[in-house]
Design a protein around this motif. Structure first.
Motif, PDB file in Angstrom:
ATOM      1  N   MET A 113      -9.756  14.472  48.237  1.00  0.00           N
ATOM      2  CA  MET A 113     -10.318  13.670  47.162  1.00  0.00           C
ATOM      3  C   MET A 113     -11.076  14.472  46.107  1.00  0.00           C
ATOM      4  SD  MET A 113      -9.065  10.844  48.063  1.00  0.00           S
ATOM      5  CE  MET A 113      -9.671  10.056  46.589  1.00  0.00           C
ATOM      6  N   ASP A 114     -11.636  15.609  46.449  1.00  0.00           N
ATOM      7  CA  ASP A 114     -12.415  16.380  45.464  1.00  0.00           C
ATOM      8  C   ASP A 114     -11.613  16.696  44.205  1.00  0.00           C
ATOM      9  OD1 ASP A 114     -14.788  16.363  46.825  1.00  0.00           O
ATOM     10  OD2 ASP A 114     -14.565  18.358  47.697  1.00  0.00           O
ATOM     11  N   PRO A 115     -10.382  17.190  44.331  1.00  0.00           N
ATOM     12  CA  PRO A 115      -9.612  17.464  43.099  1.00  0.00           C
ATOM     13  C   PRO A 115      -9.333  16.200  42.290  1.00  0.00           C
ATOM     14  CG  PRO A 115      -8.639  18.587  44.992  1.00  0.00           C
ATOM     15  CD  PRO A 115      -9.646  17.630  45.544  1.00  0.00           C
ATOM     16  N   ILE A 116      -9.181  15.092  42.971  1.00  0.00           N
ATOM     17  CA  ILE A 116      -8.904  13.823  42.269  1.00  0.00           C
ATOM     18  C   ILE A 116     -10.131  13.359  41.504  1.00  0.00           C
ATOM     19  CG2 ILE A 116      -8.301  11.397  42.610  1.00  0.00           C
ATOM     20  CD1 ILE A 116      -6.669  12.325  45.073  1.00  0.00           C
ATOM     21  N   PHE A 117     -11.303  13.447  42.135  1.00  0.00           N
ATOM     22  CA  PHE A 117     -12.529  13.062  41.438  1.00  0.00           C
ATOM     23  C   PHE A 117     -12.850  14.037  40.316  1.00  0.00           C
ATOM     24  CE2 PHE A 117     -13.603  10.676  45.447  1.00  0.00           C
ATOM     25  CZ  PHE A 117     -13.652   9.419  44.844  1.00  0.00           C
ATOM     26  N   ALA A 118     -12.475  15.305  40.489  1.00  0.00           N
ATOM     27  CA  ALA A 118     -12.757  16.305  39.462  1.00  0.00           C
ATOM     28  C   ALA A 118     -12.010  16.003  38.171  1.00  0.00           C
ATOM     29  CB  ALA A 118     -12.373  17.699  39.975  1.00  0.00           C
ATOM     30  N   THR A 119     -10.865  15.367  38.289  1.00  0.00           N
ATOM     31  CA  THR A 119     -10.072  15.011  37.104  1.00  0.00           C
ATOM     32  C   THR A 119     -10.257  13.551  36.711  1.00  0.00           C
ATOM     33  OG1 THR A 119      -8.155  14.524  38.516  1.00  0.00           O
ATOM     34  CG2 THR A 119      -8.342  16.761  37.622  1.00  0.00           C
ATOM     35  N   ALA A 120     -11.197  12.883  37.377  1.00  0.00           N
ATOM     36  CA  ALA A 120     -11.499  11.475  37.070  1.00  0.00           C
ATOM     37  C   ALA A 120     -10.254  10.598  37.145  1.00  0.00           C
ATOM     38  CB  ALA A 120     -12.150  11.352  35.693  1.00  0.00           C
ATOM     39  N   SER A 121      -9.413  10.890  38.124  1.00  0.00           N
ATOM     40  CA  SER A 121      -8.154  10.140  38.239  1.00  0.00           C
ATOM     41  C   SER A 121      -8.110   9.249  39.478  1.00  0.00           C
ATOM     42  CB  SER A 121      -6.967  11.114  38.262  1.00  0.00           C
ATOM     43  OG  SER A 121      -7.081  12.027  39.348  1.00  0.00           O
ATOM     44  N   PHE A 122      -9.271   8.999  40.092  1.00  0.00           N
ATOM     45  CA  PHE A 122      -9.286   8.162  41.297  1.00  0.00           C
ATOM     46  C   PHE A 122      -9.100   6.697  40.924  1.00  0.00           C
ATOM     47  CE2 PHE A 122     -11.700   5.420  44.234  1.00  0.00           C
ATOM     48  CZ  PHE A 122     -10.951   5.633  45.383  1.00  0.00           C
ATOM     49  N   GLU A 123      -8.222   6.044  41.646  1.00  0.00           N
ATOM     50  CA  GLU A 123      -8.018   4.602  41.493  1.00  0.00           C
ATOM     51  C   GLU A 123      -7.916   3.992  42.885  1.00  0.00           C
ATOM     52  OE1 GLU A 123      -4.543   3.917  39.198  1.00  0.00           O
ATOM     53  OE2 GLU A 123      -5.289   4.916  37.392  1.00  0.00           O
ATOM     54  N   CYS A 124      -8.727   2.997  43.154  1.00  0.00           N
ATOM     55  CA  CYS A 124      -8.725   2.394  44.496  1.00  0.00           C
ATOM     56  C   CYS A 124      -7.469   1.586  44.760  1.00  0.00           C
ATOM     57  CB  CYS A 124      -9.968   1.544  44.706  1.00  0.00           C
ATOM     58  SG  CYS A 124     -10.116   0.137  43.579  1.00  0.00           S
ATOM     59  N   THR A 125      -6.663   1.352  43.725  1.00  0.00           N
ATOM     60  CA  THR A 125      -5.400   0.631  43.919  1.00  0.00           C
ATOM     61  C   THR A 125      -4.298   1.549  44.443  1.00  0.00           C
ATOM     62  OG1 THR A 125      -4.842   1.052  41.602  1.00  0.00           O
ATOM     63  CG2 THR A 125      -5.898  -1.059  42.113  1.00  0.00           C
ATOM     64  N   ARG A 126      -4.517   2.874  44.381  1.00  0.00           N
ATOM     65  CA  ARG A 126      -3.473   3.830  44.764  1.00  0.00           C
ATOM     66  C   ARG A 126      -3.687   4.349  46.176  1.00  0.00           C
ATOM     67  NH1 ARG A 126      -2.314   8.545  40.666  1.00  0.00           N
ATOM     68  NH2 ARG A 126      -0.842   8.939  42.378  1.00  0.00           N
ATOM     69  N   SER A 127      -2.582   4.492  46.884  1.00  0.00           N
ATOM     70  CA  SER A 127      -2.627   5.041  48.235  1.00  0.00           C
ATOM     71  C   SER A 127      -2.753   6.561  48.176  1.00  0.00           C
ATOM     72  CB  SER A 127      -1.353   4.653  48.984  1.00  0.00           C
ATOM     73  OG  SER A 127      -1.280   5.289  50.228  1.00  0.00           O
ATOM     74  N   ARG A 128      -3.550   7.118  49.104  1.00  0.00           N
ATOM     75  CA  ARG A 128      -3.689   8.565  49.263  1.00  0.00           C
ATOM     76  C   ARG A 128      -3.439   8.897  50.727  1.00  0.00           C
ATOM     77  NH1 ARG A 128      -3.694  10.669  44.056  1.00  0.00           N
ATOM     78  NH2 ARG A 128      -4.938   9.277  42.727  1.00  0.00           N
ATOM     79  N   PRO A 129      -2.670   9.946  51.021  1.00  0.00           N
ATOM     80  CA  PRO A 129      -2.249  10.193  52.403  1.00  0.00           C
ATOM     81  C   PRO A 129      -3.380  10.275  53.415  1.00  0.00           C
ATOM     82  CG  PRO A 129      -0.996  11.570  50.896  1.00  0.00           C
ATOM     83  CD  PRO A 129      -2.058  10.895  50.073  1.00  0.00           C
ATOM     84  N   VAL A 130      -4.342  11.175  53.214  1.00  0.00           N
ATOM     85  CA  VAL A 130      -5.414  11.346  54.195  1.00  0.00           C
ATOM     86  C   VAL A 130      -6.349  10.142  54.181  1.00  0.00           C
ATOM     87  CG1 VAL A 130      -7.363  12.773  54.925  1.00  0.00           C
ATOM     88  CG2 VAL A 130      -5.290  13.855  54.036  1.00  0.00           C
ATOM     89  N   LEU A 131      -6.705   9.675  53.001  1.00  0.00           N
ATOM     90  CA  LEU A 131      -7.612   8.534  52.882  1.00  0.00           C
ATOM     91  C   LEU A 131      -7.048   7.319  53.613  1.00  0.00           C
ATOM     92  CD1 LEU A 131     -10.092   7.121  51.688  1.00  0.00           C
ATOM     93  CD2 LEU A 131      -8.779   6.756  49.578  1.00  0.00           C
ATOM     94  N   ASP A 132      -5.810   6.976  53.321  1.00  0.00           N
ATOM     95  CA  ASP A 132      -5.209   5.815  53.980  1.00  0.00           C
ATOM     96  C   ASP A 132      -5.027   6.050  55.475  1.00  0.00           C
ATOM     97  OD1 ASP A 132      -5.058   4.821  51.406  1.00  0.00           O
ATOM     98  OD2 ASP A 132      -3.088   3.920  51.706  1.00  0.00           O
ATOM     99  N   ALA A 133      -4.739   7.291  55.862  1.00  0.00           N
ATOM    100  CA  ALA A 133      -4.539   7.595  57.280  1.00  0.00           C
ATOM    101  C   ALA A 133      -5.827   7.392  58.072  1.00  0.00           C
ATOM    102  CB  ALA A 133      -4.040   9.027  57.449  1.00  0.00           C
TER     103      ALA A 133
END
Length: 549
Positions: A382-402
């Protein structure tokens, strides 16, 4: 007079006994009376008084001796009730179509057997099911006409879209809503409205979820600076605020501490009353009586009145933010039944949607403290995603969802097996024939922990969901949101909340157990209560501000 009374009384008592047996054979065996507990009980009371009034007409002697008539009426009433009960018990024990299915003898006779087990284990029914599966196998008789099934092959035939089953009588004990109705046609029509509402509002609602998550982060930072935080409390406050905003347009103010006395009282009463639900769901006719008289019972009456008041305020709002209630309001007739449906469904949104999400969050945070390597894995993703301000709770992420999925597999928010009833002709599951009008349920907690479905099934292994799929033998055994036409309408909303909170908290805070605490994971999860929604034991965690390299 005495001779006449003596000669008439045995005849009256014998007639009452025969009537009791006839009631069982021709009424109670054929008609589902569980959903009419009040009227059924009232009928027996009325029967006594009618008999007492009728006896004097049999002879002048009875009329002249009213106390004797009342005594005979009472004896006849008891003969009727006792003969009815004896007939029922003999039938259930030795003649019932389910007599060949294994299970405890006491369970054949009455659901009070299950109620007693729940009391003994302090709402640990799922632990009783563990024992029953080990002792009796995959099909266990747990009630007079009830089977609990541990075979994952039964999931699709019982819960799937093509299933021939209907919902069981438990759902009649609650107020009518899209989730509780047993009317398939009504459910299909109402569920379309719900699905469309979620489809149209989820994208609009995502920014609001992030607003509430930001408030939660501020709350954790503030309270965490003072010491360990009771994680159950912050999770329930977050979920109630999110779902009340979804249902009524405004949060209850729990996260920021702005909730009023009535809202606090409502929340406390709901949380304190869940143990009673854990008991009553095994005897739904008792729960039905509670629901019937909810208008006069303190905590339930307060919740009903409070929610109905919020609904009225929401109706009067001008230019409200997008929410689920707006869609329901636009697609519900403004009639007495329509208003009642809206009130019950708004209580459903807040109650069911809040407690389940809060429980899931609590278990996830406990697991992240227990398995810090997965906290780090979340950060790496998640750190790289937050660094680019591209996090969206509507999108699935492999580790997060796992991480979310594995926590919910091992520790689901709902332990209750969704109750179904077989059709009159019965049904087959493989080689197993289940008679008609049998109440059946899938033991989802046990199925998700079965080695036939998951390798190393009792271990917390999120990698099974993205990098090591070989650890999943039967993906269909994972059903925290249920499956089929009655699955959870709010599952996408729940995943948005879970992704938002878990990702952002994991990247902002270190999560550990309090200093000096020797956390016993087996003991903690053994103390989880099963009261329809899982009750997570109180647990304090340390949330300290993360120091980034």
């Amino acid at each position: 007079m005495a001779d006449l009374q003596t000669s008439l009384t045995p005849t009256i008592l014998a007639t009452a006994s025969v009537t009791g047996v006839a009631l069982h054979l021709f009424l109670f065996k054929r008609v589902e009376v569980d959903k009419r507990p009040v009227s059924t009980g009232a009928s027996f009371i009325v029967a006594y008084f009618l008999l007492a009034l009728a006896l004097p007409s049999l002879s002048a002697e009875y009329n002249a001796n009213l106390p004797w008539a009342l005594i005979v009426a009472g004896l006849a009433w008891w003969c009727l009730v006792l003969s009815l009960c004896v007939s029922i018990l003999i039938y259930r024990a030795f003649l019932h179509p389910l007599r060949k299915f294994p299970g405890p003898f006491g369970a054949r006779l009455s659901k009070f057997w299950a109620l007693n087990k729940v009391l003994e284990t302090k709402c640990g029914w799922y632990r009783i099911l563990d024992q029953l599966q080990q002792q009796y196998g995959d099909y266990v008789r747990t009630g007079p006409r009830e089977l609990v099934i541990f075979d994952s092959a039964a999931i699709t035939p019982i819960l799937g879209f093509a299933s021939v089953t209907g919902k069981g009588p438990f759902y009649d004990s609650m107020e009518t809503s899209v989730s509780t109705t047993r009317d398939h046609a009504f459910h299909r029509q109402r569920r379309k409205i719900w699905d469309l509402a979620f489809k149209q509002s989820l994208a609009d609602y995502a920014p609001r979820i992030e607003e509430f998550t930001s408030q939660l982060l501020s709350r954790i930072a503030r309270d965490g600076a003072k010491g360990p935080i009771l994680v159950n409390e912050v999770c329930i406050h977050y979920s109630y605020d999110v779902m009340s905003a979804l249902a009524f347009g405004d949060p209850m103010g729990f996260i920021q501490g702005d909730s009023n006395a009535v809202a606090n009282s409502v929340l406390n009463n709901i949380q304190n009353g869940v143990d009673a639900i854990g008991l009553l769901l095994h005897v739904p006719w008792l729960m039905g009586m509670l629901t019937t008289f909810s208008w006069a019972i303190g905590p339930m009456r307060q919740w009903n009145e409070y929610s109905e008041g919020l609904v009225e305020l929401r109706k009067k709002k001008r230019d409200p933010q997008p929410d689920l209630f707006g869609h329901l309001l636009d697609n519900t007739d403004d009639t007495r039944s329509g208003r009642s449906l809206l009130n019950s469904e708004c209580r459903l949104i807040v109650g069911a949607g809040s407690d389940t999400t809060a429980t899931a969050l609590t278990f996830i945070f406990v697991n992240l403290a227990l398995y810090p390597q997965w906290l780090q894995a979340l950060r790496d993703e998640m750190d790289p995603i937050f660094a680019t301000a591209s996090f969206e709770c509507t999108r699935s992420r492999p580790v997060l969802d796992a991480v979310i999925q594995e926590s919910m597999r091992l520790h689901p928010s709902v332990f209750f097996g969704s109750q179904r009833e077989t059709p009159a002709q019965g049904m087959r599951i493989g080689d197993m024939y289940i008679p008609g009008h049998t109440i059946i349920s899938i033991a989802g907690y046990q199925v998700a922990r079965d080695e036939r479905n998951f390798v190393r099934a009792k271990e917390f292994l999120p990698e099974r969901w993205y990098s090591q799929p070989a650890l999943i033998l039967n993906k269909g055994a994972y059903m925290p949101f249920l499956v089929g036409p009655f699955n959870c309408a709010g599952r996408n909303m729940a995943m948005m909340e879970l992704r938002s909170v878990v990702a952002r908290v994991a990247c902002e805070f270190d999560i550990t157990f309090p200093p000096g605490m020797d956390f016993d994971a087996h003991d903690y999860f053994h103390r989880v209560k099963d009261h329809f929604i899982a009750g997570a034991p109180a647990q304090k965690l340390v949330f300290s501000k993360r120091v980034k390299d």
